[in-house]
Design an enzyme around this catalytic site. Structure first.
Site, PDB file in Angstrom:
ATOM      1  N   GLU A 117       0.827  -1.211   0.000  1.00  6.13           N
ATOM      2  CA  GLU A 117       0.000   0.000   0.000  1.00  6.13           C
ATOM      3  C   GLU A 117       0.859   1.257   0.000  1.00  6.13           C
ATOM      4  OE1 GLU A 117      -3.061  -0.105  -0.583  1.00  6.13           O
ATOM      5  OE2 GLU A 117      -3.931  -1.937   0.234  1.00  6.13           O
ATOM      6  N   ARG A 121       0.459   3.754  -3.211  1.00  4.13           N
ATOM      7  CA  ARG A 121      -0.199   5.040  -2.930  1.00  4.13           C
ATOM      8  C   ARG A 121       0.822   6.155  -2.775  1.00  4.13           C
ATOM      9  NH1 ARG A 121      -5.871   3.532  -0.113  1.00  4.13           N
ATOM     10  NH2 ARG A 121      -5.673   1.306  -0.372  1.00  4.13           N
ATOM     11  N   ASP A 252      -4.730  -9.698  -8.476  1.00  2.88           N
ATOM     12  CA  ASP A 252      -5.113  -8.786  -9.559  1.00  2.88           C
ATOM     13  C   ASP A 252      -3.991  -7.925 -10.166  1.00  2.88           C
ATOM     14  OD1 ASP A 252      -5.023  -7.513  -7.084  1.00  2.88           O
ATOM     15  OD2 ASP A 252      -7.000  -6.588  -7.203  1.00  2.88           O
ATOM     16  N   GLU A 393     -12.582   0.391 -10.002  1.00  2.00           N
ATOM     17  CA  GLU A 393     -12.257  -0.480 -11.144  1.00  2.00           C
ATOM     18  C   GLU A 393     -13.251  -0.404 -12.299  1.00  2.00           C
ATOM     19  OE1 GLU A 393     -12.226  -1.516  -7.949  1.00  2.00           O
ATOM     20  OE2 GLU A 393     -10.068  -1.618  -7.607  1.00  2.00           O
ATOM     21  N   THR A 490      -1.171   1.083 -10.325  1.00  2.00           N
ATOM     22  CA  THR A 490      -2.451   0.469  -9.940  1.00  2.00           C
ATOM     23  C   THR A 490      -3.297   1.390  -9.076  1.00  2.00           C
ATOM     24  OG1 THR A 490      -3.464  -1.594  -9.182  1.00  2.00           O
ATOM     25  CG2 THR A 490      -1.663  -0.716  -7.844  1.00  2.00           C
TER      26      THR A 490
END
Ligand code: DMJ
Length: 529
Positions: A117, A121, A252, A393, A490
């Site tokens: 994360e 981010r 994913d 998404e 992502t």
């Protein structure tokens, strides 16, 4: 604080100054401006009640910490502010970031954060901001490196697969016991750092960052030659893999990054082709084994296979709606051509429609966290998965399908989704909130009230609002394919592709001493500002 009041006032002024669209403005332009106003509302709530905190609790009007106080929302929002033209807000947020340990974005914290994360981010957000704002580039890259240097402590494992969490102060890295008894890693967590670390290598001139990222994929390839899909658990010691096959959570973005690393490398240079080949093998395998058409209503969905195989499980997470976007990007960029490109396009269209229907079939107009496709039953919200976290998404898929096909229906579906969020999730005093149960309320009149979860996830500003904006803005606002295309990480942070040969020409290669050597070289070279 007085400064926050000034910030919120200027944010709102900025949004209002845009004014209503001129009479007769095209529909897309009116929609774009509505999304811009939504960003101002989301940001204003954060500025007023949660400045510097990770995320905003918009109903209780306070900040809360989910990522060791890394200012996740502020960093995640930087590039969205810039792309939407909130330049003054970008500058103020950037000043807080570069103030660093002296009252700004500080990393010297005795706190364990998710390495994944923090990478997608914060490191990704800072590097994207550096690409978008060249004048601030050195300061932003320096903060990105200061954090990445700490996160790299998680990579000191036999094959260089990062552990799940790392203490920012002590460097102690841990993996929870549910991940292979603490001796494995999640596929998504080890396969979603390549874009950020390759960019950092280029920006700092330190090849070791690239080596740490690329070694992960090289090990997976060497130990699973010819594999398409990989199970979600990967053993740290020898990369033995186990668990379900899915395009949902925990794997994913590994697949997403195979394609995007090829793109970041300009489709050429050392090992770029390997990434593309691994992506095509994974997508072929996904279409062959995970994608199906539901007998009850003909909907195309992507299901899951339990560890060891068996029958396809009819469960599709909202997270898996990144897949049609990724397939469309591969087609747009020529990763596949001819009959294969046609098959990928057909699957991407079918899956995107299903993702849209996840929203349209609910009374709130918002999708649940996952849906199920039972025997003989129509698509239904999963039990205990009726919440909506403001995830991006589906909007991401609408953007990519619109860019691929030019069909207006993707914008119309997106507008339906956007207005549902406005109606249900907007908190009048600032910010937007996730929803507890999308199957209840939202109908107005005597309908039961919607229950909010009081959380504005940082990806609402980084991704969902950015994708809505891109759906209605001219494509050259942020090209996503062809010449001049950006590569979105992502978390939807846009990164410029590497300059040709940029990483290959760097010295400081990883030696036989592997990750330990990388860490030693980085700590002797990286000066914490
Ligand atoms: C984001 O942090 C990223 O998109 C990640 O890949 C998946 N989860 C959230 C959004 O749903």
């Amino acid at each position: 604080p007085a400064e926050s009041v000034a910030l919120i006032a200027s944010t709102l002024r900025d949004a209002v100054a845009t004014g209503p669209p001129p009479p007769g403005a095209p529909r897309a332009e009116r929609r774009r401006l509505a999304v811009r106003a939504a960003m101002a509302h989301a940001w204003a709530g954060y500025v007023k009640y949660a400045w510097g905190a990770d995320e905003l609790a918009p109903v209780s009007k306070r900040g809360y910490e989910t990522f060791c106080s890394l200012g996740a929302t502020l960093v995640d929002a930087l590039d969205t502010l810039k792309i939407m033209g909130f330049d003054a807000e970008f500058e103020r947020a950037k000043d807080w970031v570069v103030a660093g340990e002296a009252g700004g974005l500080a990393f010297d914290r005795d706190c364990s954060v998710s390495a994944f994360e923090a990478t997608i981010r914060v490191v990704g957000g800072l590097l994207a901001a550096a690409d978008l704002a060249p004048a601030s580039r050195p300061a932003l890259v320096s903060r990105a490196e200061a954090l990445a240097g700490r996160l790299l402590k998680a990579y000191d494992t036999p094959l260089g697969f990062p552990r799940s969490t790392v203490n920012l102060k002590t460097g102690a890295a841990t993996t929870p016991s549910w991940i292979g008894g603490g001796q494995a890693a999640l596929l998504a967590e080890i396969g979603t750092v390549q874009l950020e670390l390759l960019k950092l290598a280029e920006a700092t001139g330190k090849r070791a960052y690239a080596d740490a990222a690329e070694r992960i994929v090289a090990e997976l390839h060497a130990r699973h030659p010819g594999a398409g899909l990989l199970p979600i658990y990967v053993r740290l010691e020898d990369a033995a893999a186990s668990g379900p096959l899915t395009q949902g959570g925990m794997s994913d973005s590994y697949y997403e990054y195979l394609l995007k690393t090829w793109l970041l490398k300009g489709k050429s240079g050392r090992s770029a082709g390997l990434y593309r080949d691994m992506w095509v093998a994974a997508m072929d395998d996904t279409l062959a084994r995970l994608v199906a058409s539901h007998p009850a209503d003909g909907r195309v969905y992507v299901g899951e296979l339990a560890g060891g195989g068996g029958k396809l499980v009819g469960k599709m997470e909202h997270l898996a709606c990144f897949l049609p976007a990724n397939l469309a990007l591969g087609v747009l960029e020529g990763a596949v051509t001819g009959e294969k490109a046609d098959r990928y396009t057909t699957a991407a269209k079918g899956l995107t429609e299903t993702c849209y229907r996840m929203y349209a079939s609910q009374p709130t107009g918002l999708a649940p966290e996952h849906v199920t496709f039972g025997e003989g039953a129509a698509m239904a919200p999963g039990r205990s998965a009726r919440f909506n976290l403001l995830r991006p998404e589906t909007v991401e898929a609408l953007v990519m399908l619109h860019r691929l096909t030019g069909e207006a229906r993707y914008q119309d579906w997106g507008w339906e989704l956007f207005t549902a969020f406005e109606r249900v999730a907007r908190v009048p005093t600032g910010g937007y909130s996730g929803v507890q149960d999308v199957t209840v309320g939202g109908g107005g009149g005597g309908a039961p009230a919607v229950t909010l979860n009081d959380r504005q996830e940082s990806f609402w500003l980084a991704e969902t609002l950015k994708y809505f904006y891109l759906l209605f803005a001219p494509a050259d606002t942020l090209p996503l394919s062809g010449p001049g295309a950006w590569v979105l990480n992502t978390e939807a942070h846009p990164l410029k592709p590497l300059a040709a040969g940029a990483v290959e020409s760097l010295t400081n290669e990883m030696g036989a001493d592997g990750v330990a050597g990388v860490l030693a070289r980085l700590s002797s070279k990286a000066a914490e500002p």
